[in-house]
Write a protein that holds these residues in place. Structure first.
Motif, mmCIF file in Angstrom:
data_model
loop_
_atom_site.group_PDB
_atom_site.id
_atom_site.type_symbol
_atom_site.label_atom_id
_atom_site.label_comp_id
_atom_site.label_asym_id
_atom_site.label_seq_id
_atom_site.Cartn_x
_atom_site.Cartn_y
_atom_site.Cartn_z
ATOM 1 N N THR A 158 13.062 -4.590 -4.027
ATOM 2 C CA THR A 158 12.667 -3.166 -3.564
ATOM 3 C C THR A 158 14.063 -2.436 -3.732
ATOM 4 O O THR A 158 15.162 -2.928 -3.248
ATOM 5 C CB THR A 158 12.072 -3.014 -2.083
ATOM 6 N N CYS A 166 9.452 7.942 3.300
ATOM 7 C CA CYS A 166 8.883 6.723 2.933
ATOM 8 C C CYS A 166 7.263 7.059 3.147
ATOM 9 O O CYS A 166 6.729 7.532 4.194
ATOM 10 C CB CYS A 166 9.023 5.663 4.187
ATOM 11 N N THR A 167 6.514 6.729 2.311
ATOM 12 C CA THR A 167 5.183 6.990 2.371
ATOM 13 C C THR A 167 4.272 5.625 2.142
ATOM 14 O O THR A 167 3.234 5.816 1.735
ATOM 15 C CB THR A 167 4.496 7.971 1.174
ATOM 16 N N CYS A 168 4.757 4.466 2.542
ATOM 17 C CA CYS A 168 4.144 3.150 2.487
ATOM 18 C C CYS A 168 2.856 2.912 3.299
ATOM 19 O O CYS A 168 2.013 2.360 2.644
ATOM 20 C CB CYS A 168 5.364 1.965 2.909
ATOM 21 N N ASP A 172 0.614 3.267 -2.327
ATOM 22 C CA ASP A 172 1.022 2.201 -2.834
ATOM 23 C C ASP A 172 2.115 2.405 -3.698
ATOM 24 O O ASP A 172 2.655 1.389 -4.141
ATOM 25 C CB ASP A 172 -0.175 1.545 -3.695
ATOM 26 N N CYS A 173 2.525 3.541 -4.006
ATOM 27 C CA CYS A 173 3.661 3.976 -4.912
ATOM 28 C C CYS A 173 4.861 4.703 -3.849
ATOM 29 O O CYS A 173 4.641 6.062 -4.313
ATOM 30 C CB CYS A 173 3.158 4.759 -6.215
ATOM 31 N N CYS A 174 5.409 4.082 -3.069
ATOM 32 C CA CYS A 174 6.210 4.803 -2.095
ATOM 33 C C CYS A 174 7.480 5.140 -2.871
ATOM 34 O O CYS A 174 8.223 4.243 -3.628
ATOM 35 C CB CYS A 174 6.746 4.019 -0.856
ATOM 36 N N CYS A 177 10.664 3.512 -1.213
ATOM 37 C CA CYS A 177 10.701 2.199 -1.272
ATOM 38 C C CYS A 177 10.091 1.536 -2.591
ATOM 39 O O CYS A 177 9.057 1.031 -2.769
ATOM 40 C CB CYS A 177 9.799 1.556 -0.242
ATOM 41 N N LYS A 179 9.306 -0.244 -5.906
ATOM 42 C CA LYS A 179 9.125 -1.552 -6.624
ATOM 43 C C LYS A 179 8.737 -1.198 -8.078
ATOM 44 O O LYS A 179 7.862 -0.306 -8.436
ATOM 45 C CB LYS A 179 8.093 -2.053 -6.088
ATOM 46 N N SER A 184 4.234 -4.782 -9.346
ATOM 47 C CA SER A 184 2.647 -4.092 -8.677
ATOM 48 C C SER A 184 1.948 -4.827 -9.821
ATOM 49 O O SER A 184 0.825 -5.288 -9.020
ATOM 50 C CB SER A 184 2.776 -2.702 -8.765
#
Length: 210
Positions: A158, A166-168, A172-174, A177, A179, A184
């Motif tokens: 990450t 942050c929208t974790c 699913d697509c923050c 953070c 990735k 994924s």
């Protein structure tokens, strides 16, 4: 190849920064990102600190990885150690907005060079250096824009940004953070395989817990 920031772009960015400092606007790290993006000043670097006694063994590893194309476009090392007895090593990336490439280089520092496997590394924009912004500045701005790694993320999965929200919890697509999509996709594939396995076993009257 290394991207060379235009002197004119840097000058225009500096002029706008000076105007921003004179305004009554509360300056945030986001302003630095916007200035660098607007004026096309996109270079940045992962910052490593190498003890003076380790230079003869660690610097050749970095140099060879650069030559082999495993790291960024170029790297440099400070001539003299800092007050802590460490040399600063900068491993450059040509576009700080290319998060996939930043993560690729960060992972290579651990996997190919064998350094900072359990430590957090931080990424600094060249734009911030051009603007003479350092720690303990009057705006209390964080001068690095990304961080990655550490004992909680030894796989460097990450890339954490310093300015995005942050929208974790809701997505699913923050963006903060980050990735890589391929990571994924792998997770999704494994989930699908697991569900199909569970369905098959359940059809035989057995219970499966995933």
């Amino acid at each position: 190849k290394a991207r060379v920031d235009s002197k004119d772009d840097v000058a225009r960015m500096s002029t706008e920064w000076n105007s921003l400092k004179k305004s009554n606007i509360k300056i945030t790290h986001r302003h630095l990102i916007d200035l660098a993006t607007k004026h096309n000043v996109q270079n940045g670097k992962w910052l490593l600190y190498v003890k003076a006694e380790d230079i003869e063994t660690d610097w050749p590893k970095i140099r060879n990885a650069i030559i082999e194309g495993k790291l960024g476009s170029t790297a440099k090392i400070s001539d003299t150690p800092d007050e802590r007895g460490s040399h600063v090593v900068c491993i450059y990336c040509p576009n700080f907005l290319d998060k996939d490439d930043l993560l690729r280089v960060r992972r290579s520092i651990s996997n190919d060079v064998g350094m900072y496997k359990t430590s957090v590394l931080r990424f600094k924009l060249d734009a911030v250096t051009y603007l003479d912004l350092y720690a303990k500045n009057q705006w209390k701005l964080k001068t690095t824009s990304y961080e990655c790694g550490g004992k909680k993320d030894e796989e460097c999965s990450t890339l954490i940004s310093s300015w995005e929200k942050c929208t974790c919890a809701t997505s699913d697509c923050c963006k903060r953070c980050y990735k890589p999509k391929e990571d994924s996709d792998k997770k999704d594939v494994y989930s699908i395989i697991g569900l199909k396995y569970a369905e098959a076993i359940a059809a035989q009257g057995e219970k499966v817990t995933l």
